[in-house]
Design an enzyme around this catalytic site. Structure first.
Site, mmCIF file in Angstrom:
data_model
loop_
_atom_site.group_PDB
_atom_site.id
_atom_site.type_symbol
_atom_site.label_atom_id
_atom_site.label_comp_id
_atom_site.label_asym_id
_atom_site.label_seq_id
_atom_site.Cartn_x
_atom_site.Cartn_y
_atom_site.Cartn_z
ATOM 1 N N HIS A 119 -129.066 19.373 62.550
ATOM 2 C CA HIS A 119 -127.888 20.083 62.427
ATOM 3 C C HIS A 119 -127.769 21.846 62.701
ATOM 4 O O HIS A 119 -126.730 22.191 62.023
ATOM 5 C CB HIS A 119 -127.356 19.675 60.968
ATOM 6 C CG HIS A 119 -127.066 18.431 60.606
ATOM 7 N ND1 HIS A 119 -126.898 17.708 59.689
ATOM 8 C CD2 HIS A 119 -126.763 17.325 61.628
ATOM 9 C CE1 HIS A 119 -126.693 16.516 59.687
ATOM 10 N NE2 HIS A 119 -126.869 16.073 61.154
ATOM 11 N N CYS A 130 -123.882 31.155 77.980
ATOM 12 C CA CYS A 130 -125.177 31.145 78.607
ATOM 13 C C CYS A 130 -126.603 30.476 78.012
ATOM 14 O O CYS A 130 -127.652 30.518 78.441
ATOM 15 C CB CYS A 130 -125.612 32.831 78.993
ATOM 16 S SG CYS A 130 -126.005 33.602 77.291
HETATM 17 P P1 NAD Z 1 -125.773 14.698 50.501
HETATM 18 O O1 NAD Z 1 -125.190 15.769 49.782
HETATM 19 O O2 NAD Z 1 -124.973 13.552 51.026
HETATM 20 O O3 NAD Z 1 -126.850 13.982 49.841
HETATM 21 C C1 NAD Z 1 -127.863 14.470 48.887
HETATM 22 C C2 NAD Z 1 -128.682 13.567 48.111
HETATM 23 O O4 NAD Z 1 -129.785 14.247 47.436
HETATM 24 C C3 NAD Z 1 -128.105 12.601 47.350
HETATM 25 O O5 NAD Z 1 -128.498 11.200 47.684
HETATM 26 C C4 NAD Z 1 -128.433 12.983 45.911
HETATM 27 O O6 NAD Z 1 -128.788 12.003 44.833
HETATM 28 C C5 NAD Z 1 -129.950 13.445 46.253
HETATM 29 N N1 NAD Z 1 -130.644 14.624 45.339
HETATM 30 C C6 NAD Z 1 -129.949 15.366 44.414
HETATM 31 N N2 NAD Z 1 -130.683 16.335 44.115
HETATM 32 C C7 NAD Z 1 -131.805 15.893 44.277
HETATM 33 C C8 NAD Z 1 -133.323 16.113 43.871
HETATM 34 N N3 NAD Z 1 -133.474 17.353 43.213
HETATM 35 N N4 NAD Z 1 -134.374 15.498 44.405
HETATM 36 C C9 NAD Z 1 -134.141 14.167 45.277
HETATM 37 N N5 NAD Z 1 -132.780 13.816 45.460
HETATM 38 C C10 NAD Z 1 -131.780 14.537 45.111
HETATM 39 O O7 NAD Z 1 -126.907 15.281 51.286
HETATM 40 P P2 NAD Z 1 -127.233 14.934 53.097
HETATM 41 O O8 NAD Z 1 -127.533 13.425 53.043
HETATM 42 O O9 NAD Z 1 -128.157 15.854 53.447
HETATM 43 O O10 NAD Z 1 -126.027 15.076 53.949
HETATM 44 C C11 NAD Z 1 -124.905 16.147 53.839
HETATM 45 C C12 NAD Z 1 -124.724 16.974 54.951
HETATM 46 O O11 NAD Z 1 -124.315 18.283 54.618
HETATM 47 C C13 NAD Z 1 -126.136 17.026 55.694
HETATM 48 O O12 NAD Z 1 -125.567 16.926 57.199
HETATM 49 C C14 NAD Z 1 -126.408 18.570 55.654
HETATM 50 O O13 NAD Z 1 -126.645 19.148 56.883
HETATM 51 C C15 NAD Z 1 -125.233 19.435 55.020
HETATM 52 N N6 NAD Z 1 -125.713 20.439 54.016
HETATM 53 C C16 NAD Z 1 -126.698 20.920 54.189
HETATM 54 C C17 NAD Z 1 -127.401 21.959 52.900
HETATM 55 C C18 NAD Z 1 -128.529 22.632 53.107
HETATM 56 O O14 NAD Z 1 -128.810 23.115 54.265
HETATM 57 N N7 NAD Z 1 -129.417 23.005 52.170
HETATM 58 C C19 NAD Z 1 -126.491 21.778 51.724
HETATM 59 C C20 NAD Z 1 -125.250 20.906 51.827
HETATM 60 C C21 NAD Z 1 -125.005 20.142 52.792
#
Ligand code: NAD
Length: 245
Positions: A119, A130
């Protein structure tokens, strides 16, 4: 749980090709805020209304202001033990690929080398005219729209709502997944496709799938082994590195 961690650790030790898919959950313990839910609102704008090509065409300055706000939030956080354990796991391994849906850059900061960012990256700008890409590290306080060497306005190098994933990144991830013999899925709800299809493709190709997550997901039934708990606690154990190493 101890036995399951021991089994996962044994699989890690025996695997020749390991692919890891991470999501927002791995950075949760670093304190990286999500942009879903009310806490994600910024100046009363919904992320879905800002993270789009249309929003950028309409008001690039506003979109950059939001991205710099998000850069500043992430800059206050640090990679955690799970990011570090994955970097250590890669050391000395040929067949290792880390695929992330996160844009926070924490895997690279922790020392991971072979990282496919599906992403994009919050700290990079890109010119659609460019193709120039540039690091935005250290420019969080700037208020101008970055421009490429030819003078075009640059955009954040992230995948916005409604946009396709970068093809080379997806191809590399897909190839890695289908050739892996162990696939670790860490901290993702596995709801965003095509990233969420990677563990399924790995499984169909004969790979073992291990899920690390605090909660049940759509992948839980597919996984060969489920480790329920916090990534920063579990990943160092299965990656055979000491916590805090
Ligand atoms: P999501 O928010 O949909 O899911 C997060 C998952 O992590 C959940 O299943 C939750 O149960 C689990 N989780 C929470 N805390 C945890 C921990 N301490 N240890 C293990 N598991 C834990 O996230 P996703 O599936 O990555 O999809 C969300 C989208 O949002 C992605 O496309 C991402 O690019 C974007 N995003 C990125 C960031 C970042 O860069 N850090 C932050 C937020 C969202």
């Amino acid at each position: 749980m101890k036995q399951r961690i021991a089994l996962a650790s044994e699989w890690v030790g025996r695997a020749r090709r390991i692919v890891v898919l991470t999501g927002a959950g791995i950075s949760a313990e670093s304190g990286v805020p999500t942009f879903r839910g009310d806490e994600g609102l910024w100046k009363r704008h919904r992320p879905e209304k800002l993270a789009t090509p249309e929003a950028f065409r309409r008001n690039p300055r506003l979109v950059w202001e939001w991205y710099r706000y998000r850069q500043a939030l992430v800059e206050k956080t640090r990679p955690n033990d799970a990011h570090r354990a994955l970097a250590r796991l890669e050391e000395g391994r040929e067949g290792f690929l880390l695929v992330t849906q996160n844009i926070d850059g924490h895997h690279e900061r922790a020392g991971s080398r072979k990282v496919v960012e599906l992403h994009g990256n919050l700290f990079r700008a890109r010119c659609d005219e460019c193709g120039e890409r540039r690091s935005m590290r250290g420019e969080t306080a700037s208020t101008t729209i970055p421009r490429c060497a030819r003078g075009h306005e640059m955009r954040p190098d992230v995948v916005w709502f409604g946009e396709a994933l970068p093809v080379p990144a997806l191809e590399e991830a897909w190839k890695g997944a289908t050739q892996s013999d162990l696939f670790l899925v860490i901290g993702t709800s596995a709801q965003v496709h095509p990233a969420a299809s990677l563990p399924l493709a790995a499984k169909e190709s004969g790979s073992r799938v291990v899920e690390v997550n605090t909660a049940e997901t759509v992948l839980t039934d597919v996984a060969d082994l489920v480790l329920r708990g916090r990534a920063a606690k579990i990943v160092p154990l299965i990656a055979r590195v000491e916590k805090g190493a």
